[in-house]
Write an enzyme that holds these catalytic residues in place. Sequence first.
Site, PDB file in Angstrom:
ATOM      1  N   ARG A 171       0.828  -1.214   0.000  1.00 35.49           N
ATOM      2  CA  ARG A 171       0.000   0.000   0.000  1.00 35.49           C
ATOM      3  C   ARG A 171       0.856   1.256   0.000  1.00 35.49           C
ATOM      4  O   ARG A 171       0.611   2.212  -0.739  1.00 35.49           O
ATOM      5  CB  ARG A 171      -0.932  -0.004   1.215  1.00 35.49           C
ATOM      6  CG  ARG A 171      -2.091  -0.916   0.977  1.00 35.49           C
ATOM      7  CD  ARG A 171      -2.882  -1.249   2.226  1.00 35.49           C
ATOM      8  NE  ARG A 171      -3.813  -2.318   1.856  1.00 35.49           N
ATOM      9  CZ  ARG A 171      -4.402  -3.130   2.704  1.00 35.49           C
ATOM     10  NH1 ARG A 171      -4.166  -3.019   3.992  1.00 35.49           N
ATOM     11  NH2 ARG A 171      -5.205  -4.065   2.263  1.00 35.49           N
ATOM     12  N   PHE A 203      -6.872  -2.312  -6.445  1.00 38.36           N
ATOM     13  CA  PHE A 203      -5.998  -3.379  -5.929  1.00 38.36           C
ATOM     14  C   PHE A 203      -5.209  -2.968  -4.681  1.00 38.36           C
ATOM     15  O   PHE A 203      -5.250  -1.827  -4.273  1.00 38.36           O
ATOM     16  CB  PHE A 203      -5.158  -4.045  -7.016  1.00 38.36           C
ATOM     17  CG  PHE A 203      -4.162  -3.222  -7.791  1.00 38.36           C
ATOM     18  CD1 PHE A 203      -3.775  -1.963  -7.405  1.00 38.36           C
ATOM     19  CD2 PHE A 203      -3.593  -3.767  -8.951  1.00 38.36           C
ATOM     20  CE1 PHE A 203      -2.834  -1.258  -8.137  1.00 38.36           C
ATOM     21  CE2 PHE A 203      -2.660  -3.064  -9.689  1.00 38.36           C
ATOM     22  CZ  PHE A 203      -2.284  -1.809  -9.273  1.00 38.36           C
ATOM     23  N   GLU A 204      -4.576  -3.940  -4.080  1.00 35.31           N
ATOM     24  CA  GLU A 204      -3.896  -3.781  -2.779  1.00 35.31           C
ATOM     25  C   GLU A 204      -4.904  -3.379  -1.695  1.00 35.31           C
ATOM     26  O   GLU A 204      -4.591  -2.636  -0.778  1.00 35.31           O
ATOM     27  CB  GLU A 204      -2.771  -2.740  -2.841  1.00 35.31           C
ATOM     28  CG  GLU A 204      -1.860  -2.894  -4.029  1.00 35.31           C
ATOM     29  CD  GLU A 204      -0.581  -3.674  -3.748  1.00 35.31           C
ATOM     30  OE1 GLU A 204      -0.247  -3.882  -2.584  1.00 35.31           O
ATOM     31  OE2 GLU A 204       0.065  -4.085  -4.730  1.00 35.31           O
ATOM     32  N   GLY A 205      -6.103  -3.896  -1.811  1.00 33.64           N
ATOM     33  CA  GLY A 205      -7.185  -3.514  -0.885  1.00 33.64           C
ATOM     34  C   GLY A 205      -7.913  -2.313  -1.456  1.00 33.64           C
ATOM     35  O   GLY A 205      -7.307  -1.280  -1.700  1.00 33.64           O
TER      36      GLY A 205
END
Lengths: 586, 255
Positions: free
Chosen positions: A264, A402-404
């Site tokens: 993140r 993406f990446e949460g």
Amino acid sequence: MPSPSTIKGGSFLIEPTVSADVFIPEELSFEFKELGATAARFSTREVFSKAEAIETKEPGLMTSLLKAAGEQGLLMLEVPEAYGGLGLGKVASTVIAENITHQTSFSVAFMCHTGIGTLPVLYYGTDEQKKRYLPRLATGEMLAAYALTEANAGTDALAGKAKAVLSADKKHYILNGEKMFITNGGIADLITVFAKVDGEHFTAFLVERSFEGVSCGKEEDKLGLHGTSTVPIILNDAKIPVENVLGEVGRGHKIAFNVLNIGRWKLGAATVGGMKRLIELTAPYANQRYQFGRPISSFQLIRQKIAVSAVLTYLTESLVYRYAGALDGALSKIEKDSPDCAKCAVDAIEELAIEASIAKIFGSEALWQVSDEAVQIFGGYGFIRDYPVEHHYRDCRINRIFEGTNEINRLIITGTLVKRAMSGRIDMMTRLGEILSQLKAGFPEVDPSLSHAVWIDQVDRLKRLAVYLAGVAVQKYTTELERHQATLAVISDIIMDVYALESGLVRALKVRSPVFEAVAVYAIAERAPVLAQKARQALVNIAEGNEQALSPYLKALERIVKFVPANVDALLETVAARVLEREAYD
Amino acid sequence: MKIGVLLKQVPDTETKIKIRADGKGVEEGEIKWVINPYDEYAVEEALRLKEKAGGEVVIVSAGPARATEAIRQALAMGADRGIRIDTTGIEQDPYTTAVMLAGAAKNESFEIIFAGKQAVDDDCAQVLIGVAEKLGWPHVTPVEKFALSGKTATLQRPVAGGTKEMIEADLPVVVGCEKGLNEPRYASLPGIMKAKSKPVAELKASELLGTERARINVTKYSLPPERRAGKIIPGEPEAAAAELVRLLREEAKVI
């Protein structure tokens, strides 16, 4: 270099910030700037020059470019020296991340390999696993990917169905299942795959692409990032040696989520580069494009778009370097030879989970806005594929997913804060008590002799606002808090902006540059009233139509926030003049 | 083999130059400094020679403190050590620069010296010739091909009309490097980190200069006049061509 004291995650909200603890890019060493220059040169000369071939996925090209990056040493930055790397920290890594961004698909493939691809082994591998894989990942001999998502397990990653069963001879785990949307999936040699042992115990495995039963499906046809490989990874009775279990059986979720913390921040760092590249396109274009017999850069509405783009770049840059400096500060205190060195590193990363989520959301949304304005500045040409901003607009869209997703990250910010407050890990309750009593007695004043005292005060007020609103929400919703996602998101927005605005202001006050000061003041003047209004609405919602309940909330709000007028047009003009003259952000 | 490289730190070619208010120099505050691009060919050629013949590559630069950064950049490419002649407070022109560099080179007893054919800031192309003169060595410039066999260098330089001149020179010699001589490598990340601990010695300009003084006195800097807007000649090609010829003859008076 990075600050000497160890910074507690989320502490910026409740404790006074020490300016010396905030690392700023102006404090980069000569060597680190040179690392960035090498990355930028590689990124323009070797990568950007082949943009068209990358975007049409010329076979073998992405792989050979990543290997060429490896030859330059660009992949070895964070790998410890003992495993063939440079053993440098997050500040150095941020410099690389923002300079490798001239070709967006390559940038994403690069970040994937050096971030979520390499870091699981680095932080969770045994010495033997590290010896086996890290030197090869550091040179690019092996390329890496990370496989968590499944068709029905995206944000809810732990719902994955991929299953692992120990073989009869206990030498292998047999994996079955399908992982989806795996960046670098088609070119990776080593994939960190998550699967449940006996359908129950979530576990990470180091899966080599060449292992029996491992294959990948067809390339996805995507909205953007046409040059990256995104495929499903298919595990069909895949035989994974037991020594390739990463970490402990049943502890895979720790790896999955903590690696994402790093991912993140890295994503945030890369968005800084993305924004800089866009300004390098829009500023010269605005100067050269004539309408009504004048360059469009002479029109205020265009100038303000350029200025706001620079403001967003500055804020994101300020906060990702602050995060990186804080993490390096913590990591530098860990004895490199101690047996639990990796564990301490992992704890340090987890400690800054709130800040990592902030970097991800703030960066991805800032880049989204900057790319949108870039299309607007280019006008009709911005919509045309032959011109250079159209693909940025498409390519950056995935960053919010993406990446949460940004939604889950918003819930993580407030959720983590509240959880830590409840467990006493962070002393928010004392701070809340102080604020509540100061509501009656009055808030302490910022020393008026300080430069920009009124804006320092504004940031302090926003911190109080976040703590107050969080306190009200906890008190009202108690165990039901999690369900009230909209309120949690408002609190997150305030926390996030506090971190960004404060990082920007501290940096401006350290550097004493008139342009930085204009940027920081503009940002606070623009955001504070918006946040106050969001908080007001949240309080109205919490009161659920009960006027008696609402009245004290609103009274408190009126005390906490204070409107400070500023001529934002003039501030933006200072920024625009500078950026348009240099035709670049830096 | 002991190989010397003369190196100058110059403003990046994309820098927008601003003249100082007193007209005696340029504003340095916002300049991005780089290794003179022609000097990068010199560094590269020196490194290639070292890779073949062994020995040591020493970077020599005369400049203010910031010039150390350019030396470090060359060290990151692979050079072994650096020497900076501190020119703070010295009136520097091609002559004094040559005297200082030659003085430093003499102490090092180099067997060959590479330099860029000229620096892209003032484009004087004087220093390497001056250094050769002061050392009593021959020089060849601009060189686009270089080979060394034993103690004899074979050098190719372009001459007017597209022909090439092949020159043999016995060492020691000063070589002025031209674009196309090689493709300079860029520093790798490990190279950059290693350069941090390579030695950079500092010499005092006054000691190397003795009684020598600058021969050029700068009276004033000014920017070249802005180019005037071009003229577009409309109409059919034939008529336009005729009009173009007329303008070239009657207005521009160039034909």
